[in-house]
Design a protein around this motif. Structure first.
Motif, PDB file in Angstrom:
ATOM      1  N   LEU A  36       7.137  88.433 -59.514  1.00 39.51           N
ATOM      2  CA  LEU A  36       8.134  87.650 -60.256  1.00 39.51           C
ATOM      3  C   LEU A  36       7.921  86.150 -60.041  1.00 39.51           C
ATOM      4  CD1 LEU A  36      11.242  89.937 -59.670  1.00 39.51           C
ATOM      5  CD2 LEU A  36       9.776  89.793 -61.677  1.00 39.51           C
ATOM      6  N   LEU A  37       7.484  85.782 -58.844  1.00 38.96           N
ATOM      7  CA  LEU A  37       7.190  84.372 -58.592  1.00 38.96           C
ATOM      8  C   LEU A  37       5.997  83.935 -59.447  1.00 38.96           C
ATOM      9  CD1 LEU A  37       7.852  81.813 -56.979  1.00 38.96           C
ATOM     10  CD2 LEU A  37       6.250  82.580 -55.216  1.00 38.96           C
ATOM     11  N   GLY A  38       5.018  84.820 -59.557  1.00 36.08           N
ATOM     12  CA  GLY A  38       3.846  84.517 -60.397  1.00 36.08           C
ATOM     13  C   GLY A  38       4.253  84.330 -61.850  1.00 36.08           C
ATOM     14  N   VAL A  39       5.143  85.201 -62.324  1.00 36.04           N
ATOM     15  CA  VAL A  39       5.635  85.106 -63.702  1.00 36.04           C
ATOM     16  C   VAL A  39       6.351  83.766 -63.903  1.00 36.04           C
ATOM     17  CG1 VAL A  39       7.338  86.048 -65.320  1.00 36.04           C
ATOM     18  CG2 VAL A  39       5.826  87.594 -64.072  1.00 36.04           C
ATOM     19  N   ALA A  40       7.236  83.429 -62.951  1.00 33.59           N
ATOM     20  CA  ALA A  40       8.014  82.194 -63.059  1.00 33.59           C
ATOM     21  C   ALA A  40       7.105  80.967 -63.011  1.00 33.59           C
ATOM     22  CB  ALA A  40       9.042  82.132 -61.927  1.00 33.59           C
ATOM     23  N   ARG A  41       6.125  81.014 -62.116  1.00 36.77           N
ATOM     24  CA  ARG A  41       5.220  79.882 -61.933  1.00 36.77           C
ATOM     25  C   ARG A  41       4.453  79.562 -63.220  1.00 36.77           C
ATOM     26  NH1 ARG A  41       1.629  77.015 -62.115  1.00 36.77           N
ATOM     27  NH2 ARG A  41       0.255  76.103 -60.545  1.00 36.77           N
ATOM     28  N   ARG A  42       4.090  80.583 -63.970  1.00 42.09           N
ATOM     29  CA  ARG A  42       3.334  80.339 -65.203  1.00 42.09           C
ATOM     30  C   ARG A  42       4.212  79.722 -66.275  1.00 42.09           C
ATOM     31  NH1 ARG A  42      -1.280  83.077 -63.817  1.00 42.09           N
ATOM     32  NH2 ARG A  42      -2.492  82.703 -65.690  1.00 42.09           N
ATOM     33  N   ILE A  43       5.506  79.889 -66.150  1.00 36.59           N
ATOM     34  CA  ILE A  43       6.407  79.336 -67.168  1.00 36.59           C
ATOM     35  C   ILE A  43       6.885  77.941 -66.786  1.00 36.59           C
ATOM     36  CG2 ILE A  43       8.661  79.643 -68.290  1.00 36.59           C
ATOM     37  CD1 ILE A  43       8.111  82.685 -68.166  1.00 36.59           C
ATOM     38  N   VAL A  44       7.311  77.769 -65.530  1.00 31.66           N
ATOM     39  CA  VAL A  44       7.860  76.457 -65.152  1.00 31.66           C
ATOM     40  C   VAL A  44       6.796  75.501 -64.627  1.00 31.66           C
ATOM     41  CG1 VAL A  44      10.159  77.357 -64.697  1.00 31.66           C
ATOM     42  CG2 VAL A  44       8.498  77.223 -62.830  1.00 31.66           C
ATOM     43  N   GLY A  45       5.626  76.025 -64.341  1.00 31.00           N
ATOM     44  CA  GLY A  45       4.526  75.146 -63.955  1.00 31.00           C
ATOM     45  C   GLY A  45       4.511  74.747 -62.498  1.00 31.00           C
ATOM     46  N   ARG A  46       5.652  74.317 -61.965  1.00 26.81           N
ATOM     47  CA  ARG A  46       5.642  73.816 -60.585  1.00 26.81           C
ATOM     48  C   ARG A  46       6.145  74.863 -59.614  1.00 26.81           C
ATOM     49  NH1 ARG A  46       8.569  69.147 -62.080  1.00 26.81           N
ATOM     50  NH2 ARG A  46       9.886  69.424 -60.248  1.00 26.81           N
ATOM     51  N   ALA A  50       9.493  77.190 -59.457  1.00 30.53           N
ATOM     52  CA  ALA A  50       9.316  78.640 -59.549  1.00 30.53           C
ATOM     53  C   ALA A  50      10.091  79.343 -58.435  1.00 30.53           C
ATOM     54  CB  ALA A  50       7.838  78.996 -59.492  1.00 30.53           C
ATOM     55  N   GLU A  51      10.090  78.746 -57.246  1.00 28.22           N
ATOM     56  CA  GLU A  51      10.845  79.347 -56.122  1.00 28.22           C
ATOM     57  C   GLU A  51      12.342  79.353 -56.443  1.00 28.22           C
ATOM     58  OE1 GLU A  51       9.769  80.525 -53.008  1.00 28.22           O
ATOM     59  OE2 GLU A  51       7.745  79.735 -52.749  1.00 28.22           O
ATOM     60  N   GLU A  52      12.808  78.275 -57.091  1.00 29.97           N
ATOM     61  CA  GLU A  52      14.223  78.221 -57.499  1.00 29.97           C
ATOM     62  C   GLU A  52      14.537  79.322 -58.504  1.00 29.97           C
ATOM     63  OE1 GLU A  52      16.909  76.379 -56.517  1.00 29.97           O
ATOM     64  OE2 GLU A  52      15.503  75.928 -54.889  1.00 29.97           O
ATOM     65  N   VAL A  53      13.641  79.474 -59.452  1.00 35.45           N
ATOM     66  CA  VAL A  53      13.826  80.522 -60.470  1.00 35.45           C
ATOM     67  C   VAL A  53      13.862  81.899 -59.811  1.00 35.45           C
ATOM     68  CG1 VAL A  53      12.702  81.708 -62.412  1.00 35.45           C
ATOM     69  CG2 VAL A  53      12.838  79.201 -62.368  1.00 35.45           C
ATOM     70  N   LEU A  54      12.965  82.080 -58.855  1.00 36.40           N
ATOM     71  CA  LEU A  54      12.915  83.368 -58.155  1.00 36.40           C
ATOM     72  C   LEU A  54      14.253  83.622 -57.450  1.00 36.40           C
ATOM     73  CD1 LEU A  54      10.914  85.697 -57.316  1.00 36.40           C
ATOM     74  CD2 LEU A  54      10.672  84.478 -55.153  1.00 36.40           C
ATOM     75  N   HIS A  55      14.750  82.595 -56.804  1.00 38.33           N
ATOM     76  CA  HIS A  55      16.037  82.713 -56.104  1.00 38.33           C
ATOM     77  C   HIS A  55      17.156  83.087 -57.089  1.00 38.33           C
ATOM     78  CE1 HIS A  55      19.108  81.832 -53.097  1.00 38.33           C
ATOM     79  NE2 HIS A  55      19.771  81.228 -54.060  1.00 38.33           N
ATOM     80  N   ASP A  56      17.253  82.308 -58.162  1.00 39.50           N
ATOM     81  CA  ASP A  56      18.298  82.584 -59.156  1.00 39.50           C
ATOM     82  C   ASP A  56      18.115  83.968 -59.769  1.00 39.50           C
ATOM     83  OD1 ASP A  56      19.063  80.042 -58.590  1.00 39.50           O
ATOM     84  OD2 ASP A  56      18.375  79.148 -60.474  1.00 39.50           O
ATOM     85  N   GLY A  57      16.859  84.300 -60.004  1.00 40.61           N
ATOM     86  CA  GLY A  57      16.555  85.606 -60.599  1.00 40.61           C
ATOM     87  C   GLY A  57      17.036  86.742 -59.706  1.00 40.61           C
TER      88      GLY A  57
ATOM     89  N   PRO B  62       6.004  84.366 -52.040  1.00 37.12           N
ATOM     90  CA  PRO B  62       7.128  83.425 -51.928  1.00 37.12           C
ATOM     91  C   PRO B  62       7.191  82.831 -50.518  1.00 37.12           C
ATOM     92  CG  PRO B  62       7.908  85.699 -52.175  1.00 37.12           C
ATOM     93  CD  PRO B  62       6.428  85.754 -52.212  1.00 37.12           C
ATOM     94  N   SER B  63       7.848  81.691 -50.414  1.00 36.80           N
ATOM     95  CA  SER B  63       7.960  81.052 -49.100  1.00 36.80           C
ATOM     96  C   SER B  63       8.832  81.913 -48.193  1.00 36.80           C
ATOM     97  CB  SER B  63       8.579  79.667 -49.250  1.00 36.80           C
ATOM     98  OG  SER B  63       9.950  79.809 -49.535  1.00 36.80           O
TER      99      SER B  63
END
Lengths: 199, 229
Positions: A36-46, A50-57, B62-63
């Motif tokens: 999921l982090l990989g998915v987020a990273r490809r969309i938000v770029g940074r 992406a870590e924030e998105v993962l958290h919210d997700g 993830p971190s």
């Protein structure tokens, strides 16, 4: 290994909100967060975003696990959809014009992108329907017009809006919208033809 | 707002799955998704058509703080089994117990074997009257003497058996023990350690209950045997 059966079990256990829920949710996180982090990273770029998105997700997964329909939804796809939607929102609220992050991706090579991004090989855990659906989707993506295919892959992989696509591909907005709409319609038609056709 | 039928709904589902449905249009679609079953059904159909599996290549670790933050913010501690009911706890406990057991057994194996006190036969005591043959055995350290009768021999209520040492060098019999049975095991009096030597004799006399009142045999001697080892 993202075993759909195991992920489904963990989601249901999470939704139960009992003594074992936190443990199940933690296992779910350990198992699925990297994807999921990989998915987020490809969309938000940074990465930080992406870590924030993962958290919210994962917060959303925890909150809405009870609405997960175990019979209808593929569990990993269900979580991917939550994270993608969140990433797309974050991307829209940040600097949308930032297109350089995927500039280096060889997107003039949609065939390559398709096989880099996705795993089309039949999975041991897949049932026969799932395996066929995956093969049909890959075949049908291959049969699309190159421009349609490129628009779909870019939109899906990087969460680009119509506007982003138009800017990136340097085409009028209307043209890009048509590619996307026709691309999806043709895809559907093709997969349905596979379903009813000789197997 | 109702979402149109057929082609329109189809296009919306497709764009939603792809991610190009944005802003107000997406919010309207999501509301319809909750309120109109046919929209949810149609979306489900699209999702079944279009759900490619991501490659493992795109995964990122993830971190480490990520999970701790989630746990804190969602208050997950409430949804954990108390430590004593957690499978992980019992698994760890079982592992620890097994390790401790293995360690203990290993430790036992490493320790010198507990003294079994092997006994060496030193004399056969026999008598003129048909009592029983009694074998005398002495522990290797010379501190414990054991008598075993071929047949059980018990003293009467008013009697005791007394075992005497008849020293090899001669002299008065020395009392070793007062017994109720000729099957017995006892510690030798410290003063007599080392005196059960080859050439000395063991004898059993029948005495009043509690043993000889005089310190020397007073009743009939029923068994005698020379120490041979």
């Amino acid at each position: 290994m993202l075993d759909d059966k195991e992920v489904r079990r963990l989601l249901l256990r999470t939704a139960a909100r009992d003594e074992g829920s936190a443990e199940a949710f933690e296992r779910l996180y350990r198992t699925c967060a990297p994807l999921l982090l990989g998915v987020a990273r490809r969309i938000v770029g940074r990465r930080e975003l992406a870590e924030e998105v993962l958290h919210d997700g994962f917060c959303a997964i925890w909150r809405t696990a009870e609405s997960f329909d175990a019979l209808a939804a593929q569990p990993v796809a269900w979580m991917v959809a939550i994270v993608r939607n969140r990433a797309i929102d974050v991307r829209a609220s940040h600097d949308v014009s930032r297109v350089d992050s995927y500039h280096d991706a060889p997107d003039d090579d949609p065939e390559g992108a398709l096989d880099r991004l996705f795993d089309w090989s039949p999975d041991a855990g897949d049932n026969e329907d799932r395996r066929r659906a995956s093969k049909w989707l890959r075949d049908c993506l291959g049969k699309l017009k190159a421009a349609e295919r490129q628009a779909l892959v870019l939109a899906y992989e990087h969460g680009l809006s119509h506007g982003d696509l138009a800017a990136h591909l340097r085409k009028p907005l209307g043209t890009v919208k048509t590619w996307v709409r026709r691309g999806m319609a043709n895809l559907r038609e093709c997969v349905e033809a596979c379903m009813v056709g000789p197997r | 707002m109702r979402i149109g039928n057929g082609t329109k709904l189809d296009a919306l589902c497709g764009e939603y799955v792809l991610g190009t449905l944005r802003g107000a249009a997406r919010r309207r679609f999501e509301r319809a998704l909750r309120e109109e079953p046919r929209v949810a059904l149609q979306l489900r159909y699209w999702q079944s058509l279009f759900s490619p599996r991501y490659s493992k290549m795109i995964e990122l670790q993830p971190s480490p703080q990520g999970w701790r933050r989630l746990e804190r913010e969602l208050g997950l501690a409430r949804y954990r089994a108390p430590w004593h009911r957690r499978a992980a706890f019992w698994r760890a406990w079982a592992a620890a117990a097994t390790a401790a057991l293995a360690f203990g057994i290993g430790f036992q194996l490493l320790r010198p074997a507990p003294e079994v006190k092997p006994l060496l036969e030193i004399a056969q005591l026999t008598g003129k009257v048909d009592v029983s043959r009694v074998t005398a055995r002495l522990s290797r350290d010379g501190r414990t003497l054991e008598l075993s009768a071929a047949r059980a021999v018990l003293a009467g209520p008013a009697q005791s058996y007394e075992l005497w040492l008849l020293p090899a060098e001669g002299g008065a019999p020395v009392s070793l023990a007062v017994l109720g049975s000729l099957d017995a095991r006892f510690a030798l009096p410290p003063a007599l350690l080392g005196r059960l030597r080859t050439g000395a004799k063991l004898a059993v006399s029948v005495e009043p209950a509690g043993g000889s009142p005089t310190g020397t045999p007073t009743g009939p001697v029923i068994l005698v045997g020379e120490i041979t080892a």
